[in-house]
Enzyme design. Structure first.
Site, PDB file in Angstrom:
ATOM      1  N   ASN A  54      22.311 -11.938   4.339  1.00  0.00           N
ATOM      2  CA  ASN A  54      23.449 -11.070   2.939  1.00  0.00           C
ATOM      3  C   ASN A  54      23.724 -11.622   2.424  1.00  0.00           C
ATOM      4  OD1 ASN A  54      24.682  -8.524   3.068  1.00  0.00           O
ATOM      5  ND2 ASN A  54      26.280  -9.232   4.200  1.00  0.00           N
TER       6      ASN A  54
ATOM      7  N   SER B  89      40.108 -12.539  10.433  1.00  0.00           N
ATOM      8  CA  SER B  89      40.826 -11.606  10.090  1.00  0.00           C
ATOM      9  C   SER B  89      42.061 -11.218  10.617  1.00  0.00           C
ATOM     10  CB  SER B  89      39.492 -10.284  10.065  1.00  0.00           C
ATOM     11  OG  SER B  89      40.159  -9.055   9.883  1.00  0.00           O
TER      12      SER B  89
ATOM     13  N   TYR C 199      32.970  -5.415  15.826  1.00  0.00           N
ATOM     14  CA  TYR C 199      33.309  -6.701  14.856  1.00  0.00           C
ATOM     15  C   TYR C 199      34.486  -7.503  15.164  1.00  0.00           C
ATOM     16  CZ  TYR C 199      35.080  -8.771  10.307  1.00  0.00           C
ATOM     17  OH  TYR C 199      35.624  -9.483   9.072  1.00  0.00           O
TER      18      TYR C 199
ATOM     19  N   LYS D  21      35.625 -11.105  16.161  1.00  0.00           N
ATOM     20  CA  LYS D  21      36.566 -12.048  15.764  1.00  0.00           C
ATOM     21  C   LYS D  21      37.836 -12.191  16.839  1.00  0.00           C
ATOM     22  CE  LYS D  21      35.325 -11.909  11.829  1.00  0.00           C
ATOM     23  NZ  LYS D  21      34.566 -13.475  11.279  1.00  0.00           N
TER      24      LYS D  21
END
Ligand code: UFG
Length: 342
Positions: free
Chosen positions: A40, A130, A155, A159
């Site tokens: 990415n 996050s 996602y 974390k």
């Protein structure tokens, strides 16, 4: 006597936050090594880092989620004082579509890095976490003590699980130390406009979508919901300049290297302490760039929380770090970067 040059491995170092962090560490006199699979990001980012700092970091194109490749890499590359682990997938929506891809990539790469740290006695880890781990906090601003709530996406769950994997691994030995940095919403680009965010395809995040709209690449920006319980009805986030965020890693590294940490795993909120609504972002952007943002009010986006901003007192005091750049600085830098791209 001259101080020994410190060596840092930045995984995901050609990515958005990783590249800005590489610049900060090179400018602070560290030797920077980057490992990234370029899934990415682009290799040209290394030229951008060189243009800003005068130094092109050593680069290894490797997939850290592959156990054999990672262990081979560390056999010949292991004299790191600190590892900063960014390498991970990060698109919330995509993680709902492809959960196994997220769990495999984000967790295997972390475990492979931790395994190598144990094998080669590398002591210091900085992990990119996050604010998503807090979900919608009951009290604002949110402190590091606030409960971790059930993740709303695979996602976000990677974390949370990653923080637990690190904590359990640290508990099993006494030389490994880690700092987990819980980022709020990183935006903006380096002031040179030489590095910045390179979203692939249609951006999910507010700022790249906004700047692409103003640049004429997108027709209009949808403001996701204006019926939230906030002063203007639009959702509130803590937007932090990516350069300030990158600098927090340097303070975290120094804390680990000087053994100033109070426990073997520490967690810090990395935000500005200020919340801004989507409409405030649009208005501020229009003011600082003298550009008009074409937007419409749309439905709420599924999975979005209403409001979150950081209590940064603990990071300010313990890391001796504070966000210094303003929202206007961040939005202007994002626009300068977009102009360079389009
Ligand atoms: N938004 C819009 N229109 C858009 C895009 C976003 O109105 O086209 C709004 C969102 O609804 C939200 C705000 O702008 O209120 C910020 O949205 P982003 O997608 O930029 O950021 P998020 O807060 O959703 O997500 C960010 C990171 C994630 C992280 C999450 C934690 O991108 O990696 O914060 O809350 F998990």
């Amino acid at each position: 006597m001259q101080n020994k040059v410190r060596k840092v491995l930045i995984t995901g170092g050609t990515g958005y936050i990783g590249s800005h962090t590489a610049v900060v560490f090179i400018e602070a006199g560290y030797e920077v090594v980057i490992a990234d699979n370029l899934s990415n990001s682009k290799i040209e980012v290394l030229d951008g880092i060189k243009k800003i700092t005068g130094t092109k970091p050593e680069f290894h194109k490797i997939d850290l989620s592959d156990e054999n490749i990672t262990s081979d890499f560390f056999k010949t590359n292991n004299n790191f004082d600190v590892i900063i682990h960014f390498a991970a997938y990060k698109a919330v929506g995509e993680s709902v579509q492809k959960p196994l891809m997220y769990y495999k990539n984000n967790l295997n790469s972390l475990m492979n890095v931790l395994e190598a740290m144990l094998t080669h006695k590398i002591s210091n880890l900085i992990f990119s976490s996050s604010c998503t781990v807090y979900g919608q906090p009951d009290e604002l601003p949110v402190t590091e003590q606030s409960p971790v709530k059930k993740a709303l996406s695979p996602y976000g769950n990677t974390k949370q699980i990653a923080e637990e994997i690190i904590s359990d691994t640290l508990a099993s030995n006494n030389y490994l130390k880690a700092i987990s940095l819980r980022y709020f919403n990183p935006i903006g680009a380096h002031e040179s406009a030489v590095i910045g965010e390179l979203p692939l395809g249609v951006p999910n995040n507010l700022i790249p979508f906004l700047t692409q709209t103003v640049a004429g690449i997108r027709k209009e920006l949808s403001v996701f919901g204006n019926d939230y319980n906030t002063p203007d009805g639009t959702a509130i986030r803590d937007y932090i300049h990516v350069v300030d965020l990158a600098k927090a890693h340097l303070f975290a590294a120094e804390r680990l290297l000087k053994n100033k940490n109070k426990s073997n795993i520490e967690t810090f909120n990395i935000g500005t302490g200020q919340g801004n609504s989507v409409m405030e972002i649009i208005k501020t952007f229009e003011e600082v760039t003298a550009q008009k943002v074409n937007y419409k009010i749309a439905h709420r986006r599924e999975g979005d929380i209403e409001k979150v901003w950081a209590d940064t007192k603990y990071a300010n005091k313990e890391l001796a770090w504070k966000a210094e750049l303003s929202l206007s600085d961040a939005l202007l830098s994002a626009w300068n970067w977009q102009k360079r791209l389009s």
